[in-house]
Design an enzyme around this catalytic site. Structure first.
Site, short mmCIF file in Angstrom:
data_model
loop_
_atom_site.label_atom_id
_atom_site.label_comp_id
_atom_site.label_asym_id
_atom_site.label_seq_id
_atom_site.Cartn_x
_atom_site.Cartn_y
_atom_site.Cartn_z
N CYS A 18 0.80 -1.23 0.00
CA CYS A 18 0.00 0.00 0.00
C CYS A 18 0.84 1.29 0.00
CB CYS A 18 -0.96 0.00 1.18
SG CYS A 18 -1.50 -1.62 1.71
N ARG A 47 6.77 -11.06 5.72
CA ARG A 47 6.33 -10.82 7.10
C ARG A 47 7.01 -11.84 8.01
NH1 ARG A 47 -0.04 -9.74 5.62
NH2 ARG A 47 0.42 -7.99 4.25
N GLN A 65 0.96 -10.88 -3.34
CA GLN A 65 -0.45 -10.51 -3.29
C GLN A 65 -0.89 -9.95 -4.65
OE1 GLN A 65 -0.20 -7.61 -0.08
NE2 GLN A 65 -1.47 -8.92 1.19
N ASP A 67 -2.53 -7.36 -5.54
CA ASP A 67 -2.97 -6.15 -4.86
C ASP A 67 -3.41 -5.08 -5.85
OD1 ASP A 67 -3.39 -5.12 -2.39
OD2 ASP A 67 -1.28 -5.15 -1.80
N HIS A 69 -4.84 -0.76 -5.61
CA HIS A 69 -5.28 0.38 -4.82
C HIS A 69 -5.98 1.36 -5.74
CE1 HIS A 69 -2.12 -1.47 -2.36
NE2 HIS A 69 -2.98 -1.22 -1.40
N LYS A 149 -14.92 -2.49 5.69
CA LYS A 149 -14.35 -3.43 4.72
C LYS A 149 -15.31 -4.57 4.39
CE LYS A 149 -12.12 -6.29 8.22
NZ LYS A 149 -11.03 -7.22 8.48
N HIS A 195 -8.36 -0.57 -0.89
CA HIS A 195 -7.41 -1.68 -1.04
C HIS A 195 -8.23 -2.86 -1.53
CE1 HIS A 195 -4.58 0.18 1.99
NE2 HIS A 195 -5.71 0.64 2.45
ZN LIG Z 1 -3.35 -2.02 0.45
#
Ligand SMILES: [Zn+2]
Length: 323
Positions: A18, A47, A65, A67, A69, A149, A195
């Site tokens: 992000c 992580r 991911q 991902d 945005h 979310k 996200h």
């Molecule tokens: Zn994000």
């Protein structure tokens, strides 16, 4: 997080994508005309999970991911979320999952942002779900402190649930990164950030798919879609020729060249759950045919090689879920 010191400087390996997206947003002065601005990234993150909680492909320390945005105005949230929902439905369907269970998590007691923007954001998520026409469950107060979310649970073939996709609204990060756009009124405004991940972690999704199909992947997902089994060395050149023809149309195929009895080769191929075992004896080589043994069906006997290749290619191209 993972930290490292080099030449008196501290570095960290990113645990999420992000902030990077926010920095990309900030590389230019944005106008309302550019919104919604959608940035997608297959981003690798790390992580430092405790060793005790690592678990197969489901919980790992480094993963990718899918991902994205989306930066938009509060008025654009609903349409953007509907687009994400459509994409999510399409992807899950192709992978062979049913409609996911949807959870809408709303404002927690401790939160940032005005009630007005929370009303708008929660209303937009609920509105998107209603317009989309699927049922959902509300989880009061379970939202993030930075925004409400949607979470999506997939059910696998054994009825187990896996949390995969997520759509999260975020009022905080645009503020922390000082993101702005110039509105119609020539004033500066703060965008809302969405996200969204559909598969979530690719690694985890591969684990879910392995479990869901018990390793018996549909043709288009199978790592090896067909295995050619020459009965003797004499038929190896023909098997190699068929392999080349199959690869030329984009199929993933191998030849079992080992000096083993045909019965053993078939047993191994079945054990590997390969969708098609194609036996090549002298008769097949002479006639230009293949003896077809589909993974879960009747032995089809000898068929013209061109026909067999076309049949598998079609299943691959159409992403058929049955074999
Ligand atoms: Zn994000």
């Amino acid at each position: 997080m993972y930290f490292v010191e080099k030449e008196d400087r501290s570095f960290a390996v990113k645990p999420m994508n992000c902030p990077g997206a926010c920095i990309v947003y900030r590389t230019a002065m944005r106008s309302y005309k550019e919104l919604p601005l959608r940035l997608a990234e297959f981003g690798m993150v790390h992580r430092y999970e405790l060793s005790g909680v690592l678990h197969g492909l489901f919980r790992v320390r480094g993963f990718v991911q899918d991902d994205a945005h989306v930066y938009c105005t509060p008025d654009q949230i609903e349409a953007e979320v509907i687009d994400c929902l459509d994409m999510l439905e399409k992807v899950y369907k192709v992978l062979g999952f049913g409609v996911p269970e949807i959870k809408l998590s709303t404002r927690p007691p401790d939160r940032m942002g005005s009630d007005e923007i929370w009303d708008k954001a929660e209303g937009a998520l609920a509105g998107a779900l209603r317009n989309w026409g699927k049922s959902y469950r509300e989880a009061p107060q379970e939202g993030n402190f930075y925004g409400p979310k949607l979470d999506f649970d997939l059910t696998d073939s054994l009825g187990r649930k896996w949390q995969c996709g997520t759509i999260q609204l975020d009022f905080q990060m645009p503020e922390r990164f000082g993101l702005e756009y110039v509105g119609k009124d020539s004033g500066r405004h703060r965008p809302v950030m969405i996200h969204r991940a559909i598969l979530g972690s690719l690694d985890r999704m591969i684990g879910v798919l392995v479990e869901h199909y018990a390793g018996k992947f549909p043709v288009w997902l199978a790592p090896t879609q067909a295995l050619l089994l020459p009965v003797t060395d004499k038929t190896l050149p023909y098997a190699k020729d068929v392999e080349a023809r199959m690869r030329a149309v984009g199929l993933r195929v191998d030849v079992d060249e080992r000096n083993e009895k045909i019965g053993a080769k078939i047993r191994d191929g079945i054990g590997r759950r390969i969708p098609y075992l194609l036996v090549v004896g002298e008769r097949e080589a002479a006639a230009g045919t293949l003896s077809v043994r589909p993974r879960d069906g009747e032995d089809r006997g000898a068929l013209p090689a061109a026909e067999v290749i076309e049949d598998i290619r079609k299943r691959h191209a159409s992403r058929a879920l049955d074999l």
